[in-house]
Design an enzyme around this catalytic site. Structure first.
Site, PDB file in Angstrom:
ATOM      1  N   LYS A  88      79.745  -8.795 -12.244  1.00  0.00           N
ATOM      2  CA  LYS A  88      79.104  -9.328 -11.035  1.00  0.00           C
ATOM      3  C   LYS A  88      78.809  -8.240 -10.007  1.00  0.00           C
ATOM      4  O   LYS A  88      77.913  -8.369  -9.193  1.00  0.00           O
ATOM      5  CB  LYS A  88      79.978 -10.415 -10.398  1.00  0.00           C
ATOM      6  CG  LYS A  88      81.334  -9.910  -9.908  1.00  0.00           C
ATOM      7  CD  LYS A  88      82.153 -11.010  -9.251  1.00  0.00           C
ATOM      8  CE  LYS A  88      82.826 -11.915 -10.240  1.00  0.00           C
ATOM      9  NZ  LYS A  88      83.875 -11.292 -11.092  1.00  0.00           N
ATOM     10  N   HIS A 216      94.120 -11.644  -8.105  1.00  0.00           N
ATOM     11  CA  HIS A 216      93.163 -10.736  -7.446  1.00  0.00           C
ATOM     12  C   HIS A 216      93.622 -10.602  -6.003  1.00  0.00           C
ATOM     13  O   HIS A 216      93.728 -11.602  -5.297  1.00  0.00           O
ATOM     14  CB  HIS A 216      91.746 -11.309  -7.531  1.00  0.00           C
ATOM     15  CG  HIS A 216      90.670 -10.292  -7.207  1.00  0.00           C
ATOM     16  ND1 HIS A 216      90.661  -9.563  -6.044  1.00  0.00           N
ATOM     17  CD2 HIS A 216      89.585  -9.880  -7.916  1.00  0.00           C
ATOM     18  CE1 HIS A 216      89.617  -8.748  -6.038  1.00  0.00           C
ATOM     19  NE2 HIS A 216      88.952  -8.911  -7.170  1.00  0.00           N
ATOM     20  N   GLU A 293      90.394  -5.972 -13.502  1.00  0.00           N
ATOM     21  CA  GLU A 293      88.981  -6.356 -13.385  1.00  0.00           C
ATOM     22  C   GLU A 293      88.301  -5.559 -12.270  1.00  0.00           C
ATOM     23  O   GLU A 293      87.775  -6.139 -11.319  1.00  0.00           O
ATOM     24  CB  GLU A 293      88.867  -7.852 -13.079  1.00  0.00           C
ATOM     25  CG  GLU A 293      89.490  -8.768 -14.101  1.00  0.00           C
ATOM     26  CD  GLU A 293      89.667 -10.200 -13.583  1.00  0.00           C
ATOM     27  OE1 GLU A 293      89.250 -10.505 -12.443  1.00  0.00           O
ATOM     28  OE2 GLU A 293      90.251 -11.001 -14.320  1.00  0.00           O
TER      29      GLU A 293
HETATM   30  C1  LIG Z   1      87.506 -12.719 -10.461  1.00  0.00           C
HETATM   31  C2  LIG Z   1      87.065 -11.398  -9.942  1.00  0.00           C
HETATM   32  N1  LIG Z   1      87.411 -10.303 -10.634  1.00  0.00           N
HETATM   33  C3  LIG Z   1      87.031  -9.067 -10.222  1.00  0.00           C
HETATM   34  C4  LIG Z   1      86.271  -8.897  -9.084  1.00  0.00           C
HETATM   35  C5  LIG Z   1      85.873  -7.505  -8.681  1.00  0.00           C
HETATM   36  O1  LIG Z   1      86.513  -7.166  -7.496  1.00  0.00           O
HETATM   37  P1  LIG Z   1      86.348  -5.715  -6.849  1.00  0.00           P
HETATM   38  O2  LIG Z   1      84.911  -5.402  -6.783  1.00  0.00           O
HETATM   39  O3  LIG Z   1      86.997  -5.854  -5.517  1.00  0.00           O
HETATM   40  O4  LIG Z   1      87.107  -4.777  -7.727  1.00  0.00           O
HETATM   41  C6  LIG Z   1      85.918 -10.021  -8.322  1.00  0.00           C
HETATM   42  C7  LIG Z   1      85.146  -9.865  -7.091  1.00  0.00           C
HETATM   43  O5  LIG Z   1      85.191 -10.604  -6.174  1.00  0.00           O
HETATM   44  C8  LIG Z   1      86.331 -11.304  -8.765  1.00  0.00           C
HETATM   45  O6  LIG Z   1      86.001 -12.396  -8.074  1.00  0.00           O
END
Ligand SMILES: Cc1ncc(COP(=O)(O)O)c(C=O)c1O
Length: 446
Positions: A88, A216, A293
């Site tokens: 994402k 998270h 993640e």
């Molecule tokens: C379920 C989940 N995993 C991973 C991420 C990635 O987070 P970040 O970009 O803070 O590492 C997000 C981002 O909101 C998320 O919602």
């Protein structure tokens, strides 16, 4: 790249033959920087090319070298944690291909992301469907394509999964303290520790397999000790599950890591805290596989956005009597209209933590007058404001501005609102790294 020496010293970071075949320039739009050519040189060439075509569209330059360095750093600092990159954050195919070549897994949030990852050759066992609330048809899609690992945090989700993917391997997402992060997530997602037993009981009733726990800490976590507590909370969830007869084997420590080079100390500090907490709560002989993640960590510093000024207004009727930021009186205020904005790649400028710190293509003298400036995006919407007040030297229509650290949640949030096209992404890699990766391929085949 100043860190190229470092890169070469990491022999484990090899790739495989079929991966590199797909990844070669014919298959993927990647520019090779040879003969000492740098990213600033590449940007200059592109700007000149656009000028010849009478065009002034914004564009990105994505550095695959930077991505590679991030990966080297990750495996060095967090050797026990396998990254599942959060698609994402930036789903540019070259990024996904590079990470696939380096052997990361992928965190997908929807059928669309799973489809994209699979289409780029990612195997289903390298995907975690890490959204705790999934549309039934997306769960079915995961099922028919062999994507089994997925998260949940509610009884209703369990019910939905049992109807659409009875063989799923489930990871229970718990809510942890996210109060020290710049964006909090646990209001929306995550089960409280007090609900763990009930959820596991329900999974048992539905004959579903639960294999692990995830959390998270929120995006851009400012306090590394948050990870320590979160890992201890996950240990509690594991203990509850063990007592109920589950055999959990996966701990997913989520995202939340900073991604800029200047935040390196923060990342190092976080990794130390994480390693120590894992040693205490999930020592290697526990047999628990640890994954994460990360999104922003990988891509933020890899993308540079190059944008230009398409409009300008000089305001003289409401002059700021305070003078500019260096105390000089000024008799005009500036408004610039850029070719990219909030509805394009600068959605981040809506975030109060966003700092607009462009580099100008032309040299700026210290003695140059700075003017109080407002910077707008290109659309007709008044929300499309990149920066309300900053102090810049006088700029002109056609001037180019360069923004570093624009890889996270930028292109993935951009729209074509008002008919402005999305910025083109030029992915580049230094010839030296390119050859290093190909060499790795050869040595893998031997
Ligand atoms: C379920 C989940 N995993 C991973 C991420 C990635 O987070 P970040 O970009 O803070 O590492 C997000 C981002 O909101 C998320 O919602």
């Amino acid at each position: 790249m100043s860190n190229m020496e470092n890169q070469k010293s990491h022999a484990p970071l090899t790739t495989n033959a079929s991966t590199m075949k797909d990844f070669s320039p014919e298959f993927c739009d990647i520019g090779i920087l040879d003969n000492g050519k740098t990213i600033p040189d590449f940007i200059d060439d592109k700007i000149n090319e656009l000028g010849l075509k009478d065009s002034e569209e914004p564009f990105f330059v994505a550095s695959l070298d930077s991505l590679y360095m991030k990966h080297v750093r990750w495996v060095t600092k967090l050797p026990r944690v396998t990254p599942f990159y959060a698609v994402k954050c930036n789903s540019t195919p070259a990024v996904l291909k590079m990470l696939r070549a380096l052997g990361t897994g992928f965190d997908c949030a929807s059928k669309g992301e799973i489809k994209l990852a699979l289409s780029l050759g990612v195997t289903p066992d390298k995907i975690i469907y890490a959204h705790t609330i999934k549309p039934p048809s997306h769960i079915k899609y995961a099922c028919t394509h062999g994507v089994n690992m997925m998260t949940f945090d509610s009884e209703d989700e369990l019910q939905k999964i049992s109807l659409n993917h009875a063989k799923a391997k489930l990871v229970l997402r718990i809510a942890v303290d996210d109060s020290k992060s710049l964006t909090r997530l646990n209001f929306k997602f995550g089960a409280g520790l007090e609900t763990v037993a009930k959820l596991l009981e329900r999974a048992k009733e539905l004959s579903l397999e639960v294999i692990g726990v995830s959390f998270h800490v929120g995006n851009r976590c400012c306090d590394s000790l948050t990870f320590k507590q979160a890992i201890a909370d996950a240990r509690q969830a594991f203990d509850i599950a063990n007592m109920m007869g589950f055999k959990l084997s996966v701990l997913d420590i989520g995202g939340g890591y900073f991604g800029r080079e200047e935040s390196l100390d923060k990342f190092n500090e976080c990794s130390e805290v994480i390693n120590a907490a894992l040693e205490e709560c999930f020592p290697p002989d526990s047999g628990v596989e640890v994954i994460a993640e990360p999104g922003r960590y990988y891509v933020e510093s890899s993308f540079t956005l190059v944008m230009s000024i398409t409009g300008k207004k000089v305001i003289t009727d409401d002059v700021d009597e305070q003078g500019d930021d260096v105390g000089k009186k000024c008799n005009k205020r500036m408004m610039y209209y850029m070719n990219d904005g909030v509805y394009g790649n600068l959605n981040a400028s809506l975030d109060p933590n966003f700092k607009f710190e462009p580099h100008l293509k032309r040299a700026v003298k210290d003695s140059e007058q700075r003017y109080k400036t407002t910077v707008w995006g290109p659309t007709c919407d008044s929300m499309d404001k990149i920066c309300d007040t900053c102090y810049l030297p006088e700029l002109h229509i056609g001037d180019w501005l360069i923004l570093n650290n624009m890889g996270a949640y930028s292109t993935s949030l951009s729209t074509d609102f008002n008919g402005f096209e999305k910025a083109h992404i030029y992915s580049v890699v230094a010839a030296e790294l390119w050859h290093t990766l190909n060499l790795s391929q050869t040595s893998n085949n031997n």
